[in-house]
Design an enzyme around this catalytic site. Sequence first.
Site, PDB file in Angstrom:
ATOM      1  N   GLY A  45      12.935 -23.170  79.808  1.00  0.00           N
ATOM      2  CA  GLY A  45      12.894 -22.175  80.866  1.00  0.00           C
ATOM      3  C   GLY A  45      12.295 -22.795  82.112  1.00  0.00           C
ATOM      4  N   GLN A  50       8.415 -23.071  90.275  1.00  0.00           N
ATOM      5  CA  GLN A  50       8.122 -24.371  89.675  1.00  0.00           C
ATOM      6  C   GLN A  50       8.876 -25.514  90.356  1.00  0.00           C
ATOM      7  OE1 GLN A  50       8.715 -22.736  85.473  1.00  0.00           O
ATOM      8  NE2 GLN A  50       7.274 -24.428  85.188  1.00  0.00           N
ATOM      9  N   CYS A  88       3.973 -25.948  79.231  1.00  0.00           N
ATOM     10  CA  CYS A  88       4.625 -25.627  80.500  1.00  0.00           C
ATOM     11  C   CYS A  88       4.944 -26.911  81.246  1.00  0.00           C
ATOM     12  CB  CYS A  88       3.698 -24.747  81.338  1.00  0.00           C
ATOM     13  SG  CYS A  88       4.387 -24.240  82.919  1.00  0.00           S
ATOM     14  N   LEU A  89       6.148 -26.971  81.814  1.00  0.00           N
ATOM     15  CA  LEU A  89       6.541 -28.151  82.577  1.00  0.00           C
ATOM     16  C   LEU A  89       5.623 -28.387  83.776  1.00  0.00           C
ATOM     17  CD1 LEU A  89      10.433 -27.762  82.535  1.00  0.00           C
ATOM     18  CD2 LEU A  89       9.028 -29.310  81.153  1.00  0.00           C
ATOM     19  N   HIS A 130       7.092 -15.769  79.511  1.00  0.00           N
ATOM     20  CA  HIS A 130       6.486 -16.927  80.155  1.00  0.00           C
ATOM     21  C   HIS A 130       7.070 -17.125  81.566  1.00  0.00           C
ATOM     22  CE1 HIS A 130       4.719 -21.116  79.937  1.00  0.00           C
ATOM     23  NE2 HIS A 130       5.617 -21.271  80.900  1.00  0.00           N
ATOM     24  N   GLU A 131       8.403 -17.049  81.684  1.00  0.00           N
ATOM     25  CA  GLU A 131       9.037 -17.261  82.990  1.00  0.00           C
ATOM     26  C   GLU A 131       8.762 -16.110  83.947  1.00  0.00           C
ATOM     27  OE1 GLU A 131       9.874 -20.219  83.635  1.00  0.00           O
ATOM     28  OE2 GLU A 131       9.782 -20.786  81.527  1.00  0.00           O
ATOM     29  N   HIS A 134       5.491 -16.571  85.493  1.00  0.00           N
ATOM     30  CA  HIS A 134       5.546 -17.517  86.620  1.00  0.00           C
ATOM     31  C   HIS A 134       5.924 -16.788  87.910  1.00  0.00           C
ATOM     32  CE1 HIS A 134       4.779 -21.590  85.355  1.00  0.00           C
ATOM     33  NE2 HIS A 134       5.561 -21.461  84.296  1.00  0.00           N
TER      34      HIS A 134
END
Length: 163
Positions: A45, A50, A88-89, A130-131, A134
Amino acid sequence: MRYPIVLYPADGLRKKAQPVEFMTDALVELLDDLYETMQAHDGIGLAAPQIGKNLRVAVVEIDEGDRFDLIDPIIIEQKGEDIDVEGCLSIPGRFGTVKRADEVTVRYFDREGDEVEVTAYGYLARAFQHEIDHLDGKLFIDQLIEEIPADKLEEYMEAHADD
């Protein structure tokens, strides 16, 4: 186009993303850029903040070929709870357990501008939450129950495989 991932503690990760006002070719291109960037970084995701774009747009794909392009997503219902490991990226090398709803219904617009409602369970529900976090300027580290050192992650996952 692949973008670099914005890394914590960059301020843009803590801002609430702006709603999308119009469906445009540029927005569809952004969805494709998000997807390409997510794939290049081995993610499941990725949200627009991000990659430095302050828009309520994200992509999720936990199973190949089952891609979700989320424009202005909102959670309209959630049920149950589940604790599992997240990473997380934007926060490379940090992992930990987070409590999330086990089932969520998400309403969003797709890349054609159609309103869609999806009920997701388990891992997909977790990825959506999660997304969407963000997009609200929230990070998984804000909700950590237990941090897991990167060098202990595989051991932790094996020990909790049946949870």
